[in-house]
Design an enzyme around this catalytic site. Structure first.
Site, PDB file in Angstrom:
ATOM      1  N   ARG A   1     -20.521  36.771   7.380  1.00 33.24           N
ATOM      2  CA  ARG A   1     -19.947  35.458   7.072  1.00 33.24           C
ATOM      3  C   ARG A   1     -18.566  35.337   7.684  1.00 33.24           C
ATOM      4  O   ARG A   1     -17.907  36.334   7.975  1.00 33.24           O
ATOM      5  CB  ARG A   1     -19.858  35.246   5.553  1.00 33.24           C
ATOM      6  CG  ARG A   1     -18.965  36.244   4.840  1.00 33.24           C
ATOM      7  CD  ARG A   1     -19.005  36.040   3.331  1.00 33.24           C
ATOM      8  NE  ARG A   1     -18.277  37.071   2.610  1.00 33.24           N
ATOM      9  CZ  ARG A   1     -16.968  37.039   2.371  1.00 33.24           C
ATOM     10  NH1 ARG A   1     -16.238  36.007   2.815  1.00 33.24           N
ATOM     11  NH2 ARG A   1     -16.382  38.011   1.696  1.00 33.24           N
TER      12      ARG A   1
ATOM     13  N   LEU B   1     -18.121  49.363   7.608  1.00 32.55           N
ATOM     14  CA  LEU B   1     -19.219  48.861   6.788  1.00 32.55           C
ATOM     15  C   LEU B   1     -19.547  49.835   5.669  1.00 32.55           C
ATOM     16  O   LEU B   1     -19.501  51.047   5.856  1.00 32.55           O
ATOM     17  CB  LEU B   1     -20.472  48.667   7.637  1.00 32.55           C
ATOM     18  CG  LEU B   1     -20.595  47.408   8.494  1.00 32.55           C
ATOM     19  CD1 LEU B   1     -21.911  47.450   9.258  1.00 32.55           C
ATOM     20  CD2 LEU B   1     -20.521  46.157   7.644  1.00 32.55           C
TER      21      LEU B   1
ATOM     22  N   TYR C   1     -25.555  59.600  -1.293  1.00 35.12           N
ATOM     23  CA  TYR C   1     -24.372  59.032  -0.647  1.00 35.12           C
ATOM     24  C   TYR C   1     -23.886  59.918   0.495  1.00 35.12           C
ATOM     25  O   TYR C   1     -23.695  59.463   1.625  1.00 35.12           O
ATOM     26  CB  TYR C   1     -23.259  58.837  -1.682  1.00 35.12           C
ATOM     27  CG  TYR C   1     -21.996  58.225  -1.117  1.00 35.12           C
ATOM     28  CD1 TYR C   1     -21.877  56.846  -0.975  1.00 35.12           C
ATOM     29  CD2 TYR C   1     -20.920  59.023  -0.728  1.00 35.12           C
ATOM     30  CE1 TYR C   1     -20.724  56.274  -0.456  1.00 35.12           C
ATOM     31  CE2 TYR C   1     -19.768  58.466  -0.200  1.00 35.12           C
ATOM     32  CZ  TYR C   1     -19.679  57.089  -0.073  1.00 35.12           C
ATOM     33  OH  TYR C   1     -18.530  56.532   0.457  1.00 35.12           O
TER      34      TYR C   1
ATOM     35  N   LYS D   1     -24.236  59.347   4.694  1.00 37.23           N
ATOM     36  CA  LYS D   1     -23.025  59.385   5.518  1.00 37.23           C
ATOM     37  C   LYS D   1     -23.144  60.443   6.614  1.00 37.23           C
ATOM     38  O   LYS D   1     -22.748  60.219   7.765  1.00 37.23           O
ATOM     39  CB  LYS D   1     -21.799  59.671   4.642  1.00 37.23           C
ATOM     40  CG  LYS D   1     -21.440  58.569   3.657  1.00 37.23           C
ATOM     41  CD  LYS D   1     -21.003  57.307   4.364  1.00 37.23           C
ATOM     42  CE  LYS D   1     -20.494  56.264   3.378  1.00 37.23           C
ATOM     43  NZ  LYS D   1     -20.088  55.007   4.056  1.00 37.23           N
TER      44      LYS D   1
END
Length: 242
Positions: free
Chosen positions: A53, A92, A143, A147
């Site tokens: 956006r 991100l 997580y 990564k």
């Protein structure tokens, strides 16, 4: 190169190269601070935000920031957004709690990797990835596993220069509240600096480490900066060692 160079000279030399940069994740805490620092330091001749956006800015300093709105589910349709950038910063990221396990992997691995692929194809020479302390593709924790996986996959793309930053707990005041993070930040903020610096780091220090690193001469193709190195580089003011 053994001798140190004045940081101000490195920045000035970098500015003279008129390089362009893109930022992924500029709406997040690290990306937001990164954009602010980039504009304040005036390191790049062109700054582009790539996101889902358009962001709104009131300050005059942001008037020349370019924005490319993309659909991360159809990134191939937006390959042009990734063309013509010398340097890229990827900030991100989401959480399992917010997006679920599948959604987290989709954002933190799939979106990041596809963006990196398009950036490489578009001519990006230096790709900077914000990862996490403890990232390990063999980890039992989703997580850290995700990564670690994306770190390795991006390395396979063979950018001319690839810098990975693994900060500990980021100390910041999030615009978006995440359960438990306030308590964690409060905990680390109350600890002695010598201990806290091994496990946490202010977001602004991460950002300054990223930018101090981008202007200094590289000494290898892939750079991995752990939390302590981020602290040291982010607090450098006068000189840097490549």
């Amino acid at each position: 190169m053994a001798e140190t160079e004045a940081l101000s000279k490195l920045r000035e030399d970098f500015r003279m190269q008129n390089k362009s940069v893109f930022i992924l994740g500029a709406s997040g805490e690290t990306g937001r601070v990164l954009l602010k620092e980039i504009l304040e330091q005036g390191l790049f001749s062109k700054v582009t935000l790539i996101g889902r956006r358009k962001l709104t800015f009131d300050e005059e300093a942001y008037k020349n920031v370019n924005q490319e709105v993309v659909d991360f589910e159809k990134l191939d349709d937006y390959a042009s957004a990734f063309q013509g950038h010398d340097v890229g910063f990827c900030c991100l990221g989401t959480t399992r709690g917010k997006a679920g396990a599948e959604g987290f992997a989709r954002v933190d691995r799939d979106y990041v990797l596809k963006s990196a692929e398009l950036a490489k194809a578009g001519g990006c020479k230096h790709f900077n990835l914000l990862s996490s302390k403890g990232a390990d593709k063999s980890s039992n924790f989703l997580y850290l596993q995700v990564k670690g996986e994306v770190e390795a996959k991006v390395e396979e793309l063979k950018f001319d220069r690839y810098s990975v930053f693994r900060p500990g707990v980021x100390l910041c005041d999030r615009q978006e509240s995440r359960p438990g993070e306030w308590l964690v930040r409060k905990f680390f903020g109350s600890l002695p600096d010598s201990w806290a610096s091994g496990h946490s780091v202010p977001v602004v220090t991460v950002v300054r480490a990223m930018l101090n690193n981008v202007v200094r001469p590289r000494d290898k193709q892939m750079e991995l900066l752990e939390n302590k190195a981020i602290h040291d580089l982010g607090k450098a003011h006068g000189s840097l060692k490549p």
